[in-house]
Design an enzyme around this catalytic site. Sequence first.
Site, mmCIF file in Angstrom:
data_model
loop_
_atom_site.group_PDB
_atom_site.id
_atom_site.type_symbol
_atom_site.label_atom_id
_atom_site.label_comp_id
_atom_site.label_asym_id
_atom_site.label_seq_id
_atom_site.Cartn_x
_atom_site.Cartn_y
_atom_site.Cartn_z
ATOM 1 C CB CYS A 168 -4.460 -29.611 -41.026
ATOM 2 S SG CYS A 168 -5.919 -29.623 -39.978
ATOM 3 C CG HIS A 219 -4.745 -26.301 -46.684
ATOM 4 N ND1 HIS A 219 -3.571 -26.123 -46.009
ATOM 5 C CD2 HIS A 219 -5.657 -26.707 -45.775
ATOM 6 C CE1 HIS A 219 -3.744 -26.430 -44.742
ATOM 7 N NE2 HIS A 219 -5.000 -26.779 -44.565
ATOM 8 C CG HIS A 268 -9.864 -25.290 -44.666
ATOM 9 N ND1 HIS A 268 -10.023 -26.396 -45.461
ATOM 10 C CD2 HIS A 268 -8.928 -25.620 -43.741
ATOM 11 C CE1 HIS A 268 -9.231 -27.368 -45.020
ATOM 12 N NE2 HIS A 268 -8.550 -26.907 -43.975
#
Length: 661
Positions: A427, A567, A582
């Site tokens: 991520c 994101h 974030h």
Amino acid sequence: MKAYMQKMGRSLMLPVATLPVAALFMGIGYWIDPSGWGGNNLLAAFLIKAGSTILDNLGILFAVGLALGMSKDKDGSAALSGLVAFLVPMTLINSASVAMFQGIDVENVNIAFSAINNKNVFIGILSGLVAAAMYNRFSNVKLPMALSFFSGKRLVPIVTAAVMLVLSAGLIFVWPPVYTGLVSFGEAISGMGPIGAGLYGFFNRLLIPTGLHHALNNVFWFNIAGIDDIGKFWASEGVKGVTGMYQAGFFPVMMFGLPAGALAIYQCARPEKKKATASLMMAAAFASFFTGVTEPLEFAFMFVAWPLYVVHAILTGISMFVAAAFQWTAGFNFSAGLIDFVLSLRVPIANQPYMLLLLGLVMSVIYYFTFMFVIKKFNLMTPGREEGDGEETPDLDVSGDSKFTSMARRIYEGLGAQGNVTSIDNCTTRLRLTVKDTGLVDQAKIKSTGVPGLKVIDSSNIQVIVGTEVQFVADEMTKLHHSGGISENPVEETVKKPESAPEKTAVSGEKADIYAVADGKVIPISEVHDDVFSAKMMGDGYAVLPENGEVTAPVSGKITTIFPTKHAVGILTDTGIEVLLHMGVDTVELKGEPFTLHISAGQTVKQGDKIATIDLSALEQAGKKPDLIVVFTNQDIVTAYELAKSGQMVSANEVVGNVTV
């Protein structure tokens, strides 16, 4: 504060590591010539002087070691500043200087100032901490051209000296009443018999970090209050069973209790750190048993696990009370180790000294099980229990693109390579990995690469926190995995990295406001719904719990990174701060669907410019938290951070705090 104390404790390991050998040199020299302290034997004199080189300069060692260990980049100029910091009070508040300031003879100066010497651990610790703080704050400051020679690291010793001048002036007024107060306290408890001996033992240990234990020692061991316990014992004068009561109870602790505590500390260490912990604990335990020098052991856990040190002080008080109550006495000239115990056996006034050995065996059992219980019950970070590799440098000797190749290989090997790794994903900041068995993962090897941390989810899932450059590490790990874990040319292998803006240099001492990224409630990063961010593994910061989906820039700067799943966004400010925005928790799994971005990579944005629009209802339907997290990822240049509106409802673009570089 807990993290600060742990870092302080780890920093002390550098000077503490020198103490066991010094204690043994001095102890052996004293064993050879106990009456002349080297005056009757050349070898004894040489060994005693060799040991005192270290033990008589503890303050200097602690000042330099702490300044180096607590500085942000372990630079030698921080250590030099620590030495400067220590020399200032040593020069200004010793007895001779105070006599000159007050216009009196040295003999008439308050006895408190006699404790200001190179052995003063409190002054050493204070000096080291001040020097490190000044280095972290001023090492990158640029002065005007006329004073430019004194910019940066050259400025640190100057500022440090100025701060210590002020502190020294304060100590001239504060130190005497504190010292005198402790002497009065000692005199008050001296008439309480065994209870007084127990209280003395407790406070003797408790005051060691401050150096003020000497105030109590002067009352009981010497002739300030007429007790003179050491002098009368070795002259075999006084009352048998009473003279020596302020020494005897230390023998069971130093010869048996603390070594047993060292064994408990070793057994509580992490498996991968037992070998290193054993070497320190064995040397320190032997020094305590043989010579009675306890500093190597006590300073090993005094700050990193201070509740355990308080327990040790209580147990010392109990040992002193029991020995005094049963009138078992022995004495020391050096310290309460085996050497002095054997020598004191021939002193006629010693009373049932062998019973102290029996008490020592009992204390060893109490120390061992008490230390084991307290360490495990409260998860204290005694030596060998800290996560990662302490203050060691990341075990990577490459830079640039090849850094990612080397880091990926080390992490992959630590995970168990192809025999254990089943899938690799990432991520914004972390590798998300699936393995056959997380129990086979070598966490120490992974942490040796310098990653901020890792998180074991369950028996087959683990996350490694890398930072905003995680994509490059993930790509290299994927190559390794698909090639069977072997690179064709691992030395020259590189990662193709997208072009980015030129690196900006941090402007030291500059303060910048930080702003809310949306309408909503501001919370500190420690309260976000993601334990990697809340543990500050990526750095400090804050978050906004949004009331709508409009997201704006928290600072002005250049967009350096936009993650494929939309994101997360990276921003580099003109002052060199790297900011990560974030959006949401675990939203990488949504593949960017709820996010509409209004910026592009390389674009310069102003604070308040629209960054993104989020479909909050889509996040809610997916079961994801909407926390908008703002993190300052290069914490090495951030010297101060303040969140002024924590817990308050704010509007987008409203100032919520400030950050200083």
